[in-house]
Scaffold this motif. Structure first.
Motif, PDB file in Angstrom:
ATOM      1  N   LYS A   2       0.795  -1.394  -0.153  1.00 41.18           N
ATOM      2  CA  LYS A   2       0.044  -0.052   0.004  1.00 41.18           C
ATOM      3  C   LYS A   2       0.786   1.365  -0.065  1.00 41.18           C
ATOM      4  O   LYS A   2       0.236   2.327  -0.416  1.00 41.18           O
ATOM      5  CB  LYS A   2      -0.828  -0.074   1.034  1.00 41.18           C
ATOM      6  CG  LYS A   2      -2.113  -1.128   1.057  1.00 41.18           C
ATOM      7  CD  LYS A   2      -3.092  -0.880   2.411  1.00 41.18           C
ATOM      8  CE  LYS A   2      -4.250  -1.929   2.444  1.00 41.18           C
ATOM      9  NZ  LYS A   2      -4.811  -1.789   3.413  1.00 41.18           N
ATOM     10  N   GLN A   3       2.205   1.149   0.455  1.00 35.00           N
ATOM     11  CA  GLN A   3       2.960   2.349   0.735  1.00 35.00           C
ATOM     12  C   GLN A   3       3.752   2.596  -0.934  1.00 35.00           C
ATOM     13  O   GLN A   3       4.244   3.548  -0.920  1.00 35.00           O
ATOM     14  CB  GLN A   3       3.882   2.035   1.803  1.00 35.00           C
ATOM     15  CG  GLN A   3       3.323   1.873   3.051  1.00 35.00           C
ATOM     16  CD  GLN A   3       2.361   2.704   3.410  1.00 35.00           C
ATOM     17  OE1 GLN A   3       2.556   3.849   3.333  1.00 35.00           O
ATOM     18  NE2 GLN A   3       1.183   2.622   3.986  1.00 35.00           N
ATOM     19  N   ILE A   4       3.579   1.670  -1.690  1.00 36.11           N
ATOM     20  CA  ILE A   4       4.623   1.555  -2.980  1.00 36.11           C
ATOM     21  C   ILE A   4       3.604   2.291  -3.930  1.00 36.11           C
ATOM     22  O   ILE A   4       2.559   2.217  -4.003  1.00 36.11           O
ATOM     23  CB  ILE A   4       4.789   0.163  -3.378  1.00 36.11           C
ATOM     24  CG1 ILE A   4       5.604  -0.466  -2.480  1.00 36.11           C
ATOM     25  CG2 ILE A   4       5.391   0.377  -4.765  1.00 36.11           C
ATOM     26  CD1 ILE A   4       6.693   0.164  -1.805  1.00 36.11           C
ATOM     27  N   ASP A   5       4.337   3.296  -4.615  1.00 34.47           N
ATOM     28  CA  ASP A   5       3.608   4.139  -5.780  1.00 34.47           C
ATOM     29  C   ASP A   5       3.937   3.179  -7.043  1.00 34.47           C
ATOM     30  O   ASP A   5       4.784   3.323  -7.684  1.00 34.47           O
ATOM     31  CB  ASP A   5       4.470   5.445  -5.717  1.00 34.47           C
ATOM     32  CG  ASP A   5       3.559   6.235  -7.091  1.00 34.47           C
ATOM     33  OD1 ASP A   5       2.801   5.742  -7.652  1.00 34.47           O
ATOM     34  OD2 ASP A   5       4.140   7.459  -7.399  1.00 34.47           O
ATOM     35  N   PHE A   6       2.541   2.471  -7.406  1.00 28.84           N
ATOM     36  CA  PHE A   6       2.853   1.718  -8.813  1.00 28.84           C
ATOM     37  C   PHE A   6       2.366   2.510 -10.023  1.00 28.84           C
ATOM     38  O   PHE A   6       2.165   2.046 -11.040  1.00 28.84           O
ATOM     39  CB  PHE A   6       2.104   0.561  -8.740  1.00 28.84           C
ATOM     40  CG  PHE A   6       2.371  -0.443  -7.628  1.00 28.84           C
ATOM     41  CD1 PHE A   6       3.433  -1.395  -8.210  1.00 28.84           C
ATOM     42  CD2 PHE A   6       2.174  -0.728  -6.251  1.00 28.84           C
ATOM     43  CE1 PHE A   6       4.200  -2.231  -7.085  1.00 28.84           C
ATOM     44  CE2 PHE A   6       2.391  -1.602  -5.322  1.00 28.84           C
ATOM     45  CZ  PHE A   6       3.549  -2.344  -5.885  1.00 28.84           C
ATOM     46  N   SER A   7       2.179   3.908  -9.855  1.00 23.73           N
ATOM     47  CA  SER A   7       1.572   4.639 -11.082  1.00 23.73           C
ATOM     48  C   SER A   7       2.551   4.924 -11.857  1.00 23.73           C
ATOM     49  O   SER A   7       2.323   5.232 -12.972  1.00 23.73           O
ATOM     50  CB  SER A   7       0.795   5.843 -10.349  1.00 23.73           C
ATOM     51  OG  SER A   7       1.931   6.733  -9.821  1.00 23.73           O
TER      52      SER A   7
END
Length: 91
Positions: A75-80
């Motif tokens: 949830k803390q990772i920016d996958f965008s």
């Protein structure tokens, strides 16, 4: 295509499903990595084109305790910035 397949398994069913998926993707000429969810850093999916999570659940779909940290860390990772396709599989 690079595919990461992670599993959490007690009885071996989810691990078996993950192994079948490895065979499928290797047959399709993908580069496949298989690992246990609880031993994988949550940023690892950023190195792949697709990620499949194979896990068991308890009673009404509750995820196992050993996977909860992985999901919380993801949830803390920016996958965008790096598109990654995610899929779930379960026995």
């Amino acid at each position: 295509m690079k595919v990461l397949i992670l599993y959490a398994s007690i009885t071996g069913n989810a691990k078996g499903m993950a192994r079948i998926l490895v065979q499928f993707f290797e047959h399709a000429k993908a580069e496949v990595t298989l690992g246990e969810m609880q031993h994988t850093d949550a940023v690892k999916p950023l190195d792949y084109d697709a990620v499949i999570l194979s896990t068991y659940t308890w009673s009404v779909g509750v995820i196992p305790e050993e996977t909860q940290d992985f999901y919380a860390d993801m949830k803390q990772i920016d996958f965008s910035k790096t598109p990654v396709v995610f899929a779930m599989a379960g026995p």
